[in-house]
Design an enzyme around this catalytic site. Structure first.
Site, PDB file in Angstrom:
ATOM      1  N   HIS A   1       0.823  -1.205   0.000  1.00  0.00           N
ATOM      2  CA  HIS A   1       0.000   0.000   0.000  1.00  0.00           C
ATOM      3  C   HIS A   1       0.861   1.260   0.000  1.00  0.00           C
ATOM      4  O   HIS A   1       0.356   2.339   0.299  1.00  0.00           O
ATOM      5  CB  HIS A   1      -0.903   0.026   1.242  1.00  0.00           C
ATOM      6  CG  HIS A   1      -1.985  -1.023   1.204  1.00  0.00           C
ATOM      7  ND1 HIS A   1      -2.655  -1.451   2.322  1.00  0.00           N
ATOM      8  CD2 HIS A   1      -2.493  -1.745   0.181  1.00  0.00           C
ATOM      9  CE1 HIS A   1      -3.548  -2.372   1.989  1.00  0.00           C
ATOM     10  NE2 HIS A   1      -3.461  -2.584   0.699  1.00  0.00           N
TER      11      HIS A   1
ATOM     12  N   LYS B   1      -2.053  -2.618  -8.041  1.00  0.00           N
ATOM     13  CA  LYS B   1      -2.236  -3.009  -9.435  1.00  0.00           C
ATOM     14  C   LYS B   1      -1.706  -4.407  -9.680  1.00  0.00           C
ATOM     15  O   LYS B   1      -0.653  -4.773  -9.180  1.00  0.00           O
ATOM     16  CB  LYS B   1      -1.452  -2.010 -10.316  1.00  0.00           C
ATOM     17  CG  LYS B   1      -1.694  -2.147 -11.779  1.00  0.00           C
ATOM     18  CD  LYS B   1      -2.906  -1.373 -12.220  1.00  0.00           C
ATOM     19  CE  LYS B   1      -3.316  -1.675 -13.637  1.00  0.00           C
ATOM     20  NZ  LYS B   1      -4.039  -2.955 -13.772  1.00  0.00           N
TER      21      LYS B   1
ATOM     22  N   LYS C   1      -2.349  -8.909  -6.837  1.00  0.00           N
ATOM     23  CA  LYS C   1      -2.670  -9.978  -7.789  1.00  0.00           C
ATOM     24  C   LYS C   1      -3.954 -10.639  -7.347  1.00  0.00           C
ATOM     25  O   LYS C   1      -4.269 -10.674  -6.154  1.00  0.00           O
ATOM     26  CB  LYS C   1      -1.549 -11.022  -7.805  1.00  0.00           C
ATOM     27  CG  LYS C   1      -1.513 -11.834  -9.069  1.00  0.00           C
ATOM     28  CD  LYS C   1      -0.881 -10.999 -10.161  1.00  0.00           C
ATOM     29  CE  LYS C   1      -0.573 -11.744 -11.403  1.00  0.00           C
ATOM     30  NZ  LYS C   1       0.380 -10.970 -12.217  1.00  0.00           N
TER      31      LYS C   1
ATOM     32  N   SER D   1      -0.885  -0.640 -18.921  1.00  0.00           N
ATOM     33  CA  SER D   1      -2.066  -0.557 -18.052  1.00  0.00           C
ATOM     34  C   SER D   1      -2.120   0.807 -17.353  1.00  0.00           C
ATOM     35  O   SER D   1      -3.184   1.401 -17.180  1.00  0.00           O
ATOM     36  CB  SER D   1      -2.018  -1.640 -16.969  1.00  0.00           C
ATOM     37  OG  SER D   1      -2.533  -2.856 -17.458  1.00  0.00           O
TER      38      SER D   1
HETATM   39  N1  GLU Z   1      -0.757  -9.539 -15.405  1.00  0.00           N
HETATM   40  C1  GLU Z   1       0.230  -8.633 -15.898  1.00  0.00           C
HETATM   41  C2  GLU Z   1       1.503  -8.750 -15.094  1.00  0.00           C
HETATM   42  O1  GLU Z   1       1.742  -9.757 -14.474  1.00  0.00           O
HETATM   43  C3  GLU Z   1      -0.286  -7.214 -16.033  1.00  0.00           C
HETATM   44  C4  GLU Z   1      -0.672  -6.530 -14.779  1.00  0.00           C
HETATM   45  C5  GLU Z   1      -1.369  -5.182 -14.985  1.00  0.00           C
HETATM   46  O2  GLU Z   1      -1.439  -4.727 -16.104  1.00  0.00           O
HETATM   47  O3  GLU Z   1      -1.834  -4.651 -13.990  1.00  0.00           O
HETATM   48  O4  GLU Z   1       2.345  -7.905 -15.124  1.00  0.00           O
END
Ligand code: GLU
Length: 482
Positions: free
Chosen positions: A76, A82, A118, A373
């Site tokens: 955090h 993300k 995640k 992203s």
């Molecule tokens: N799943 C992707 C990664 O492991 C993208 C994560 C995202 O775009 O937030 O980096």
């Protein structure tokens, strides 16, 4: 169980290989030794700040079932958090925690101002209809929303293994329905289709980022000489494991840049052709035949042998734990370009590094996805497509400049030359340019950190140490650790 110390202090129980989390922890501690932060701060950086495990029912054609899902917010120190959402039968808490931690270090390395997170849903997609997948995705989103584990300012999921733009649309739609009138609702998730607030270039971003990162690493002639390689991608023999989004786009961009794809490895086998395989033709064949084998004159091998093919660069681009202490001694590649998250175990990594194999670590090399992203999230918050305001203005400025040059020199350009020069930046141009700059800048930083401290054994340690320093600075500046 009696512990045995194999790799560099990584204690493993005699019969149990270290878990993914233990591998990540090992890398963290190894890198932390090259920083000077107090223990308490290092612990705060290392642990997962919030772990949410949810079990919810769905009704399928076969009756009721309980589905297990997780969302882990590793850090955090910056918000929102993300990271992608994975749908796979092997998903478990240890895996989601580890992947969330890697996201924190990844974001820090590429200057994406997010904490790592995640998500994972433990399902085998093949067992469910599209409608059931939609139901699971929407219910999982509702569960996240109930606990404030999703939102443009708190936690922003994205695609990962087993999910894509379609699932992201369902997530955005569910979130928007639960938060009526929230003007930034579309920023609650990235990797959406363009019509639903997505951004051009996101689908191929991880593969394109891998290409930019690898190209940058290969551009340093002295460093390549130390590996016995010439600089540049041209003519390099590449094996790619995994033909999903990351593997396919990586292979495609590397091929377009002149590399030779001598091997492609899938879960059901591998193809080998020293003359080079055409990536699109293999993908089309696999779609028709339902398997990778049987493609033209290419030799067919078991997938394990595919990883050990003679090549310059091996790109593991599927799941974690594919290069281990067992097969690392037989890997012939001089460079491992980690497209997947955690494809190499700590024990496998140790062997590769001792053998002088260069590992370009996941936390750097696959950061292209989260970088774009970030651009998508910015687009959603600003409610305007990149390039919309400036494109025409740039084009008329370039055009006026050309006219002045043409009348001063008396030379006229062809229509094609004129178009190439006058072209104003569109969304995809800006996204790709931002991605290229990000990957080059990040490689510069981790390479410099590696070379600045002779005791740092490899690029992964340099990358982790760089990331730890960044997160630590953020905590210190927040005043959390006076
Ligand atoms: N799943 C992707 C990664 O492991 C993208 C994560 C995202 O775009 O937030 O980096």
């Amino acid at each position: 169980m009696k512990p045995t110390a194999d790799v560099d202090g990584l204690k493993t129980a005699a019969h149990k290989p270290p878990s993914f989390w233990e591998n990540v922890e090992h890398w963290f501690e190894r890198a932390a030794a090259f920083t000077s932060h107090p223990r308490g701060l290092l612990d705060q950086i290392k642990v997962c700040n919030a772990v949410y495990h949810v079990q919810f029912p769905i009704r399928t054609a076969r009756g009721y079932e309980v589905i297990q899902g997780w969302r882990v917010q590793h850090s955090h120190h910056r918000l929102p958090c993300k990271g992608g959402i994975r749908f796979a039968p092997e998903v478990n808490e240890d895996e989601v925690k580890s992947l969330a931690a890697l996201m924190t270090y990844k974001c820090a390395l590429v200057d994406v101002p997010f904490g790592g997170a995640k998500g994972g849903v433990q399902i085998d997609r093949a067992r469910y209809t599209d409608y059931e997948i939609e139901t699971i995705t929407r219910r999982y989103t509702a569960e996240l929303a109930k606990k404030n584990f999703i939102g443009p300012a708190v936690d922003v999921p994205a695609p990962d293994y087993g999910t894509g733009a379609r699932e992201m649309t369902w997530i955005a739609d569910t979130y928007a329905a639960l938060n009526p009138g929230q003007i930034d609702a579309l920023g609650c998730v990235t990797g959406k289709p363009i019509t639903q607030g997505g951004i051009r270039g996101r689908t191929e971003a991880t593969g394109r980022g891998l290409f930019f990162g690898l190209r940058e690493a290969l551009s340093r002639a002295d460093d390549m000489k130390s590996l016995g390689l010439t600089p540049g991608l041209e003519g390099k023999r590449v094996v790619v494991q995994g033909l999903g989004n990351v593997g396919y786009h990586s292979a495609k961009f590397l091929q377009e840049a002149g590399a030779r794809i001598v091997g492609l490895v899938e879960f059901d086998g591998a193809l080998h052709d020293p003359k080079g395989l055409d990536v699109d033709a293999v993908v089309a064949h696999r779609k028709n035949a339902g398997r990778i084998g049987g493609f033209g004159k290419a030799a067919e091998l078991p997938r394990e042998a595919g990883l050990e093919l003679d090549c310059d660069i091996l790109v593991p681009a599927a799941l974690e734990n594919v290069i281990t202490a067992e097969n690392a001694p037989r890997i012939k590649a001089k460079i491992i370009a980690e497209g997947a998250n955690g494809p190499t175990t700590a024990a496998g990594d140790e062997i590769l590094v001792k053998r002088g194999v260069r590992v370009l670590p996941d936390v750097f090399l696959n950061a292209g996805g989260v970088t774009v992203s970030y651009f998508e999230w910015l687009k959603n918050l600003s409610h305007v497509r990149f390039g919309r305001m400036g494109k025409r203005f740039e084009e008329s400025a370039f055009s006026r400049m050309l006219q002045v040059i043409e009348s001063a020199t008396g030379q006229r350009l062809s229509e094609d030359e004129r178009r190439a020069i006058v072209h104003g930046a569109d969304e995809v141009d800006l996204v790709n340019s931002g991605l290229e700059d990000t990957m080059i800048g990040a490689y510069d930083r981790i390479f410099a950190a590696w070379k600045a401290e002779p005791k740092i054994p490899d690029l992964r340690t340099a990358a982790f140490a760089t990331a730890i320093n960044k997160v630590a600075t953020s905590y210190l500046e927040l005043g959390v650790f006076p």
